[in-house]
Design a protein around this motif. Structure first.
Motif, PDB file in Angstrom:
ATOM      1  N   THR A 219       0.821  -1.217   0.000  1.00  0.00           N
ATOM      2  CA  THR A 219       0.000   0.000   0.000  1.00  0.00           C
ATOM      3  C   THR A 219       0.854   1.265   0.000  1.00  0.00           C
ATOM      4  O   THR A 219       0.312   2.376   0.008  1.00  0.00           O
ATOM      5  N   VAL A 220       2.179   1.106  -0.022  1.00  0.00           N
ATOM      6  CA  VAL A 220       3.095   2.244   0.024  1.00  0.00           C
ATOM      7  C   VAL A 220       3.997   2.200  -1.207  1.00  0.00           C
ATOM      8  O   VAL A 220       4.599   1.167  -1.507  1.00  0.00           O
ATOM      9  N   VAL A 221       4.100   3.323  -1.892  1.00  0.00           N
ATOM     10  CA  VAL A 221       4.979   3.434  -3.058  1.00  0.00           C
ATOM     11  C   VAL A 221       5.763   4.735  -2.946  1.00  0.00           C
ATOM     12  O   VAL A 221       5.334   5.674  -2.255  1.00  0.00           O
ATOM     13  N   PRO A 222       6.919   4.840  -3.606  1.00  0.00           N
ATOM     14  CA  PRO A 222       7.662   6.110  -3.583  1.00  0.00           C
ATOM     15  C   PRO A 222       6.845   7.237  -4.209  1.00  0.00           C
ATOM     16  O   PRO A 222       6.140   7.043  -5.207  1.00  0.00           O
ATOM     17  N   ALA A 223       6.935   8.416  -3.618  1.00  0.00           N
ATOM     18  CA  ALA A 223       6.226   9.575  -4.152  1.00  0.00           C
ATOM     19  C   ALA A 223       6.975  10.137  -5.355  1.00  0.00           C
ATOM     20  O   ALA A 223       8.196   9.990  -5.479  1.00  0.00           O
ATOM     21  N   THR A 224       6.243  10.771  -6.236  1.00  0.00           N
ATOM     22  CA  THR A 224       6.867  11.423  -7.385  1.00  0.00           C
ATOM     23  C   THR A 224       7.497  12.744  -6.942  1.00  0.00           C
ATOM     24  O   THR A 224       7.238  13.247  -5.839  1.00  0.00           O
ATOM     25  N   SER A 225       8.302  13.325  -7.818  1.00  0.00           N
ATOM     26  CA  SER A 225       8.941  14.607  -7.494  1.00  0.00           C
ATOM     27  C   SER A 225       7.889  15.699  -7.288  1.00  0.00           C
ATOM     28  O   SER A 225       8.047  16.573  -6.424  1.00  0.00           O
ATOM     29  N   ALA A 226       6.808  15.660  -8.065  1.00  0.00           N
ATOM     30  CA  ALA A 226       5.747  16.653  -7.907  1.00  0.00           C
ATOM     31  C   ALA A 226       5.054  16.491  -6.558  1.00  0.00           C
ATOM     32  O   ALA A 226       4.719  17.490  -5.891  1.00  0.00           O
ATOM     33  N   ASP A 259      17.264  13.104   4.758  1.00  0.00           N
ATOM     34  CA  ASP A 259      17.773  11.736   4.742  1.00  0.00           C
ATOM     35  C   ASP A 259      16.657  10.705   4.839  1.00  0.00           C
ATOM     36  O   ASP A 259      16.919   9.517   4.979  1.00  0.00           O
ATOM     37  N   TYR A 260      15.402  11.162   4.774  1.00  0.00           N
ATOM     38  CA  TYR A 260      14.262  10.241   4.750  1.00  0.00           C
ATOM     39  C   TYR A 260      13.581  10.331   3.384  1.00  0.00           C
ATOM     40  O   TYR A 260      13.424  11.422   2.836  1.00  0.00           O
ATOM     41  N   PRO A 261      13.129   9.210   2.859  1.00  0.00           N
ATOM     42  CA  PRO A 261      12.433   9.234   1.564  1.00  0.00           C
ATOM     43  C   PRO A 261      10.990   9.694   1.723  1.00  0.00           C
ATOM     44  O   PRO A 261      10.435   9.683   2.828  1.00  0.00           O
ATOM     45  N   THR A 262      10.389  10.105   0.629  1.00  0.00           N
ATOM     46  CA  THR A 262       8.986  10.515   0.618  1.00  0.00           C
ATOM     47  C   THR A 262       8.155   9.405  -0.015  1.00  0.00           C
ATOM     48  O   THR A 262       8.506   8.881  -1.077  1.00  0.00           O
ATOM     49  N   TYR A 263       7.059   9.046   0.653  1.00  0.00           N
ATOM     50  CA  TYR A 263       6.216   7.945   0.192  1.00  0.00           C
ATOM     51  C   TYR A 263       4.779   8.414  -0.011  1.00  0.00           C
ATOM     52  O   TYR A 263       4.333   9.414   0.577  1.00  0.00           O
ATOM     53  N   LYS A 264       4.066   7.657  -0.838  1.00  0.00           N
ATOM     54  CA  LYS A 264       2.618   7.824  -0.993  1.00  0.00           C
ATOM     55  C   LYS A 264       1.941   6.588  -0.420  1.00  0.00           C
ATOM     56  O   LYS A 264       2.250   5.461  -0.800  1.00  0.00           O
ATOM     57  N   ILE A 265       1.007   6.801   0.525  1.00  0.00           N
ATOM     58  CA  ILE A 265       0.353   5.701   1.229  1.00  0.00           C
ATOM     59  C   ILE A 265      -1.138   5.715   0.918  1.00  0.00           C
ATOM     60  O   ILE A 265      -1.791   6.768   1.006  1.00  0.00           O
ATOM     61  N   GLU A 266      -1.654   4.561   0.577  1.00  0.00           N
ATOM     62  CA  GLU A 266      -3.090   4.419   0.356  1.00  0.00           C
ATOM     63  C   GLU A 266      -3.742   3.851   1.614  1.00  0.00           C
ATOM     64  O   GLU A 266      -3.309   2.823   2.145  1.00  0.00           O
ATOM     65  N   ARG A 275     -11.043   4.829  -0.551  1.00  0.00           N
ATOM     66  CA  ARG A 275      -9.588   4.789  -0.679  1.00  0.00           C
ATOM     67  C   ARG A 275      -9.060   6.218  -0.796  1.00  0.00           C
ATOM     68  O   ARG A 275      -9.537   6.987  -1.634  1.00  0.00           O
ATOM     69  N   THR A 276      -8.080   6.533   0.035  1.00  0.00           N
ATOM     70  CA  THR A 276      -7.503   7.875   0.050  1.00  0.00           C
ATOM     71  C   THR A 276      -5.990   7.766   0.062  1.00  0.00           C
ATOM     72  O   THR A 276      -5.429   6.851   0.688  1.00  0.00           O
ATOM     73  N   GLU A 277      -5.324   8.687  -0.631  1.00  0.00           N
ATOM     74  CA  GLU A 277      -3.869   8.672  -0.694  1.00  0.00           C
ATOM     75  C   GLU A 277      -3.291   9.858   0.071  1.00  0.00           C
ATOM     76  O   GLU A 277      -3.846  10.965   0.052  1.00  0.00           O
ATOM     77  N   TYR A 278      -2.131   9.592   0.735  1.00  0.00           N
ATOM     78  CA  TYR A 278      -1.466  10.607   1.546  1.00  0.00           C
ATOM     79  C   TYR A 278       0.030  10.574   1.255  1.00  0.00           C
ATOM     80  O   TYR A 278       0.599   9.526   0.943  1.00  0.00           O
ATOM     81  N   ILE A 279       0.668  11.739   1.390  1.00  0.00           N
ATOM     82  CA  ILE A 279       2.112  11.862   1.205  1.00  0.00           C
ATOM     83  C   ILE A 279       2.762  12.030   2.582  1.00  0.00           C
ATOM     84  O   ILE A 279       2.328  12.880   3.376  1.00  0.00           O
ATOM     85  N   VAL A 280       3.795  11.251   2.856  1.00  0.00           N
ATOM     86  CA  VAL A 280       4.493  11.336   4.143  1.00  0.00           C
ATOM     87  C   VAL A 280       5.997  11.306   3.904  1.00  0.00           C
ATOM     88  O   VAL A 280       6.469  10.887   2.844  1.00  0.00           O
ATOM     89  N   ARG A 281       6.750  11.763   4.901  1.00  0.00           N
ATOM     90  CA  ARG A 281       8.203  11.629   4.841  1.00  0.00           C
ATOM     91  C   ARG A 281       8.695  11.088   6.181  1.00  0.00           C
ATOM     92  O   ARG A 281       8.386   9.966   6.547  1.00  0.00           O
ATOM     93  N   LYS A 282       9.419  11.879   6.937  1.00  0.00           N
ATOM     94  CA  LYS A 282       9.969  11.390   8.199  1.00  0.00           C
ATOM     95  C   LYS A 282       8.880  11.344   9.275  1.00  0.00           C
ATOM     96  O   LYS A 282       8.113  12.289   9.429  1.00  0.00           O
TER      97      LYS A 282
END
Length: 745
Positions: A219-226, A259-266, A275-282
């Motif tokens: 349910t988690v994928v890397p976020a795009t640059s945008a 130093d933490y990656p940015t992810y998109k979580i459903e 179903r809702t998507e959210y952007i998170v980092r550290k």
């Protein structure tokens, strides 16, 4: 640090069973290239080889023979945060598609290499007749466990995983590990020098596993640059536009750590299936251990396809809080998603608005731990297996963003927020029949925006260990929650049932805890009363932990006076109320299984708050917020410091007949004076942190909810109070010490 880790190890599993259970790819092409594995692949490795030589041979073999296609095996240059550069995995496996520089974000498989064959920390007999380890190097093996625990914690904090695999090499021998939140599964030890096919087959199998099989959360994928840019704009706006009535939370500032990656979580809501998507980092809150609940908190950005406005102000309004953790299924505990749904249905005020909540699924299956299932496998001989391991289920709650209590600006706002939390606690119990059971400073939040009257309001958060209490419920609920805020009765009485009155008293201790750290006061306050604990051997011989005496002595008499008149008057009223409740009213109220006495108690407490809030502005003078007066104190002071002194509210031993006991021990070389400025009975802001603490206190230090369980531990090197020959049980020791003083009615 390795205590919990070492008690959750299950093994040894036969190597082939380990492969079939945890490294069994969906494609059948397993042994097609094993002919490349020559008998002398690792022949240059001997019992005297150094770890650097072993690492070089492994890297050379993987790159030359193609054991692990599409993966690179490299040295791992990034150390564990806060540790020396030597505290890092020797090698790591990462995908060739990722960056060529290995780091905690992209490493997939940890390979820990030790040249000491006696450093194997897993106390399992070897199935390999060539294993020549006549003894275990205790120091080296403990260091291995501690290092592994730190590695897995760093990996779980940086990545979104359900589990992870690892390789441990001790000279010529190898073990394979699988870690999830229930425990650690360990294979038999095998000589990979004489049998290189075992190590080669594992690497080949791993390279053909799917992402889900390798332990990644689908349910988690890397976020795009945008998407990364949107999160940056939202967080920056939130931090820079914070108004003057509340401080900006520094943890939110740290969300954008590079130093933490940015992810998109459903997130899929359990009740609406939306179903809702959210952007998170550290994470703004991280666990201190890789096993167990492993709670993480994120400031997240809602991705709303219906809102095209991407201005900083609009993005700032879409910031929410995401709580990600692993819950234990229980017949008595509600899922947090269910608790919030019930509270909302009954219009309970001052709880955060929940946007989405529920268990996390991989396809149609919930994400579960599996280590506990090994204990039930038939035909597998385990060595000293744990008595039991809990199952854990992945759970998420997305809710309204709140701020911690230390971001407040004055005493009046603190009182308003605590009043709101008390009302939420009472209404949650009376209307929805839900008992919170974990009141703490981390679980009471401050609203980001003001209400229509320009006031900051409070929210009671974290209902994850709450219980549904039907009317007339008489079953004993074990004490639970955060130790430093538990009621006096829960701390001192073994076997007492957790009641609504205990949570109501916890509100008082949270308010005192925050006020003592951030508001002006005269006299001397002993902050250690919140972490008092004593070993006690009960009548049945069980070693357990009790406390509460120093809290009671504070209620009885205190030299601390808050300079804000309205606040000081409140504390005086609450101290008198809770002291009388403990000795006069409590036993009667707790035997009545209806809400009749609760209504009177709740009304009196809420009226005390309301009366204070209605006082004129001059009564709130000297209530300005201060920097933390105990910035270095985190509850980890040496326990002897608590035992060597009485609190600033202590009564005189001679006049009140306080007996000598191990609880108030004789003065030792390490006294409270070693930790603070000179004072006969008080603790000033400490000058350094203590060097040791029990594992239980480490869990409590992060205010993570726990259910307190009592198990004998012969390794605890602390003085015991043995009451096995006493005619009076140790459950009410403070009653015996304090009841000689006349109490006001």
């Amino acid at each position: 640090m390795h205590s919990k880790f070492s008690k959750s190890i299950v093994g040894p599993l036969p190597v082939q069973l380990f492969f079939e259970s945890f490294a069994n790819p969906e494609t059948p092409r397993i042994l097609s290239t094993m002919k490349r594995v020559l008998k002398k692949t690792f022949s240059r490795i001997t019992s005297r080889s150094k770890s650097q030589d072993i690492e070089a041979e492994l890297v050379h073999a993987v790159s030359t023979h193609g054991f692990c296609p599409q993966y690179d095996l490299q040295s791992h240059p990034i150390s564990v945060e806060g540790k020396s550069t030597n505290t890092r995995p020797n090698l790591c496996l990462h995908s060739c598609e990722e960056s060529s520089d290995p780091n905690w974000t992209n490493l997939e498989l940890i390979v820990d290499v030790r040249d000491n064959e006696s450093a194997d920390p897993f106390p399992f007999p070897s199935a390999d007749s060539t294993h020549q380890s006549p003894h275990i190097d205790e120091g080296a093996s403990q260091q291995v466990l501690e290092d592994l625990e730190r590695y897995f914690l760093a990996q779980f904090c940086r990545q979104h995983r359900t589990s992870t695999l690892a390789i441990c090499i001790f000279g010529r021998f190898v073990r394979f590990l699988r870690v999830d939140h229930a425990g650690v599964s360990v294979s038999e030890s095998t000589n990979y020098v004489s049998n290189p096919r075992v190590l080669a087959e594992f690497l080949w199998r791993y390279s053909h596993l799917s992402r889900i099989q390798r332990g990644f959360d689908p349910t988690v994928v890397p976020a795009t640059s945008a998407e990364r840019l949107l999160l940056t704009k939202a967080i920056t706006h939130h931090v820079t536009s914070a108004d003057l009535n509340v401080q900006a939370d520094p943890k939110i500032r740290n969300t954008l750590a590079k130093d933490y990656p940015t992810y998109k979580i459903e997130v899929v809501d359990e009740f609406s299936s939306k179903r809702t998507e959210y952007i998170v980092r550290k994470p703004c809150a991280e666990p201190s251990h890789p096993l167990g609940r492993a709670t993480r908190g994120f400031v997240a950005l809602l991705l709303d396809s219906n809102d095209s406005d991407e201005s900083p102000a609009s993005l700032g309004r879409r910031l929410v809080f995401m709580k990600d953790y692993w819950r234990v299924p229980s017949t008595t505990l509600q899922k947090e998603s269910e608790s919030y749904n019930n509270l909302e249905e009954h219009d309970v005020p001052h709880i955060p608005t929940v946007f989405s909540a529920g268990d996390v699924f991989s396809g149609s299956q919930p994400q579960l731990s599996v280590t506990q299932r090994i204990l039930r496998l038939k035909g597998v001989k385990l060595t000293n297996p744990p008595t039991s391991l809990s199952q854990f289920i992945h759970h998420r709650v997305v809710q309204q963003l709140g701020l911690p209590l230390d971001t407040l600006r004055n005493a009046r706002d603190l009182v308003q927020v605590m009043r709101d939390a008390l009302e939420a606690l009472i209404d949650g119990y009376v209307k929805a029949r839900i008992l919170h059971r974990d009141i703490s400073s981390n679980n009471i939040l401050v609203s980001v925006s003001e209400d229509q009257d320009g006031r900051r309001r409070g929210m009671l958060n974290d209902w994850d260990i709450s219980c549904k209490i039907p009317p007339g419920y008489t079953t004993v609920l074990p004490r639970s929650g955060t130790w430093r805020f538990m009621s006096c009765a829960l701390l001192e009485e073994i076997g007492k049932s957790h009641e609504i009155y205990d949570d109501m008293q916890s509100i008082f201790w949270v308010m005192l805890f925050v006020a003592a750290r951030h508001l002006k006061h005269t006299g001397k306050f002993n902050i250690l009363i919140f972490d008092e604990e004593e070993d006690c051997t009960s009548l049945n011989g069980t070693l357990t932990t009790i406390g509460g005496i120093h809290k009671l002595s504070y209620l009885d008499r205190s030299k601390t006076k808050f300079e804000c008149r309205a606040l000081e008057d409140m504390f005086m009223q609450f101290r008198k109320f809770w002291l009388n409740y403990h000795y006069r009213d409590r036993i009667t109220y707790e035997k009545i299984h209806d809400d009749t006495p609760l209504q009177g108690v709740a009304s009196q407490l809420l009226q005390t708050f309301d009366a204070a809030l209605c006082r004129p502005a001059q009564d709130w003078e000297n209530g300005e917020w201060m920097d933390d007066q105990y910035p270095k104190w985190d509850g980890s002071q040496v326990r002897q410091s608590m035992l060597a002194i009485t609190t600033e509210a202590s009564f005189d031993r001679k006049s009140d007949g306080l007996p000598s006991s191990t609880s108030l021990s004789k003065q030792s070389d390490h006294t409270i004076a070693d930790l603070s400025r000179p004072s006969s009975h008080t603790l000033a802001p400490p000058t350094h942190q203590a060097q040791s603490l029990t594992q239980k206190r480490k869990r409590m230090r992060e205010d993570e909810p726990i259910v307190v369980q009592h198990h004998p531990n012969p390794n605890r090197k602390r003085p015991r109070m043995n009451h096995s020959h006493s005619t009076t049980p140790p459950l009410r020791r403070s009653q015996r010490l304090l009841n000689k003083r006349p109490r006001s009615s």
